[in-house]
Design a protein around this motif. Structure first.
Motif, PDB file in Angstrom:
ATOM      1  N   PHE A  92       0.850  -1.195   0.000  1.00 59.67           N
ATOM      2  CA  PHE A  92       0.000   0.000   0.000  1.00 59.67           C
ATOM      3  C   PHE A  92       0.882   1.241   0.000  1.00 59.67           C
ATOM      4  CE2 PHE A  92      -2.019   3.491   2.251  1.00 59.67           C
ATOM      5  CZ  PHE A  92      -3.242   3.597   1.591  1.00 59.67           C
ATOM      6  N   ALA A  93       1.899   1.239   0.858  1.00 57.11           N
ATOM      7  CA  ALA A  93       2.823   2.371   0.902  1.00 57.11           C
ATOM      8  C   ALA A  93       3.577   2.508  -0.418  1.00 57.11           C
ATOM      9  CB  ALA A  93       3.810   2.183   2.054  1.00 57.11           C
ATOM     10  N   THR A  94       3.869   1.394  -1.058  1.00 56.40           N
ATOM     11  CA  THR A  94       4.643   1.409  -2.296  1.00 56.40           C
ATOM     12  C   THR A  94       3.880   2.050  -3.440  1.00 56.40           C
ATOM     13  OG1 THR A  94       5.842  -0.590  -1.645  1.00 56.40           O
ATOM     14  CG2 THR A  94       5.823  -0.047  -3.997  1.00 56.40           C
ATOM     15  N   PHE A  95       2.602   1.727  -3.569  1.00 52.03           N
ATOM     16  CA  PHE A  95       1.859   2.130  -4.762  1.00 52.03           C
ATOM     17  C   PHE A  95       0.816   3.217  -4.515  1.00 52.03           C
ATOM     18  CE2 PHE A  95       3.066  -2.354  -5.890  1.00 52.03           C
ATOM     19  CZ  PHE A  95       4.062  -1.972  -6.772  1.00 52.03           C
ATOM     20  N   TYR A  96       0.702   3.687  -3.293  1.00 49.89           N
ATOM     21  CA  TYR A  96      -0.279   4.738  -3.034  1.00 49.89           C
ATOM     22  C   TYR A  96       0.019   5.988  -3.858  1.00 49.89           C
ATOM     23  CZ  TYR A  96      -3.194   8.163  -0.682  1.00 49.89           C
ATOM     24  OH  TYR A  96      -4.113   9.145  -0.427  1.00 49.89           O
ATOM     25  N   GLY A  97       1.284   6.317  -4.024  1.00 49.76           N
ATOM     26  CA  GLY A  97       1.655   7.495  -4.782  1.00 49.76           C
ATOM     27  C   GLY A  97       1.234   7.449  -6.241  1.00 49.76           C
ATOM     28  N   LEU A  98       0.983   6.245  -6.769  1.00 51.87           N
ATOM     29  CA  LEU A  98       0.562   6.123  -8.163  1.00 51.87           C
ATOM     30  C   LEU A  98      -0.819   6.728  -8.390  1.00 51.87           C
ATOM     31  CD1 LEU A  98       1.750   2.522  -9.162  1.00 51.87           C
ATOM     32  CD2 LEU A  98       2.980   4.697  -9.283  1.00 51.87           C
TER      33      LEU A  98
END
Length: 252
Positions: A54-60
């Protein structure tokens, strides 16, 4: 590329390289992916039961927007500038022209998406520190591939919408609020979730771990990871199909 389609794709790739307004937005996807992933990862490091993906791809959810702008401008810019007439004169077979433009956009988006997902993953793991995950951990390869495909497909979806609306302003006025509001919570409102969970970004969010666990009454979704990607593909097919019908039936 000796085939007619290959020649059209090559010509469209040349257009992409030569039009500054479309080319400048592409690096923003990569920059935003890295710039957002690290602080999100750092802010969630040590939070109980946090999903590192979640932390990895939230910025997408935000870094996808430049790719959407790119997809819209790639098609809509021709209508705005009036160059669509010259393009269709050069390639009078509209199906061939449309396929070549879509493939050129898809190839470009796949390349930008690969870099964006890679830098997002690395930056987020740096932010997560000892709570980070690895590329070989359970579920990570699927999420990485899903994120890569999502960014490319959402760009192509935007191309179809721009073709249907024959411009740039209209598609951007629809897509930017829809994707931004959807990613920022529209899909989690109980009264709306029954419908909004099947919007393109919401359905595909499952594979990127941007939703809650299955059965969660607020953040969960009724589709699985690849079913959600299938919903996104269906949206893309409908968008491109609608764009082709408009292109074929209306004058430039």
């Amino acid at each position: 590329m000796n085939s007619p389609l290959g020649a059209v794709v090559a010509a469209e790739l040349t257009k992409i390289r030569s039009v500054r307004s479309t080319l400048l937005v592409l690096p923003l996807t990569v920059v935003l992916s890295a710039a957002l992933a690290y602080p999100v990862g750092r802010s969630l490091a040590g939070v109980p039961n946090v999903d590192p993906l979640f932390a990895t791809f939230y910025g997408l959810t935000l870094s996808q927007l430049p790719l959407v702008v790119f997809g819209v401008l790639l098609v809509g810019g021709e209508y705005t500038a009036g160059t669509i007439t010259a393009s269709l004169t050069a390639v009078p077979r509209r199906g061939l022209f449309y396929t070549g433009k879509v493939l050129a956009g898809l190839l470009t988006a796949l390349g930008v998406s690969a870099v964006s997902v890679a830098v997002s993953f690395v930056a987020a793991q740096m932010g997560l520190g000892p709570y980070r995950t690895s590329i070989g951990a359970a579920g990570v390869p699927q999420a990485v591939v899903g994120a890569w495909l999502y960014l490319a497909l959402i760009c192509v979806f935007a191309m179809g919408v721009a073709t249907m609306l024959r411009g740039s302003a209209g598609p951007l006025a629809i897509l930017m609020p829809l994707l931004f509001l959807g990613s920022q919570g529209l899909g989690n409102i109980p009264g709306l979730k029954t419908v909004t969970q099947y919007l393109p970004d919401q359905a595909a969010a499952v594979i990127m771990h941007l939703t809650g666990p299955e059965g969660d009454p607020r953040f969960g979704r009724d589709v699985g990871p690849w079913t959600g990607m299938g919903v996104l593909v269906l949206w893309v097919v409908l968008s491109l199909g609608g764009g082709y019908l408009v292109l074929r039936r209306r004058d430039a």
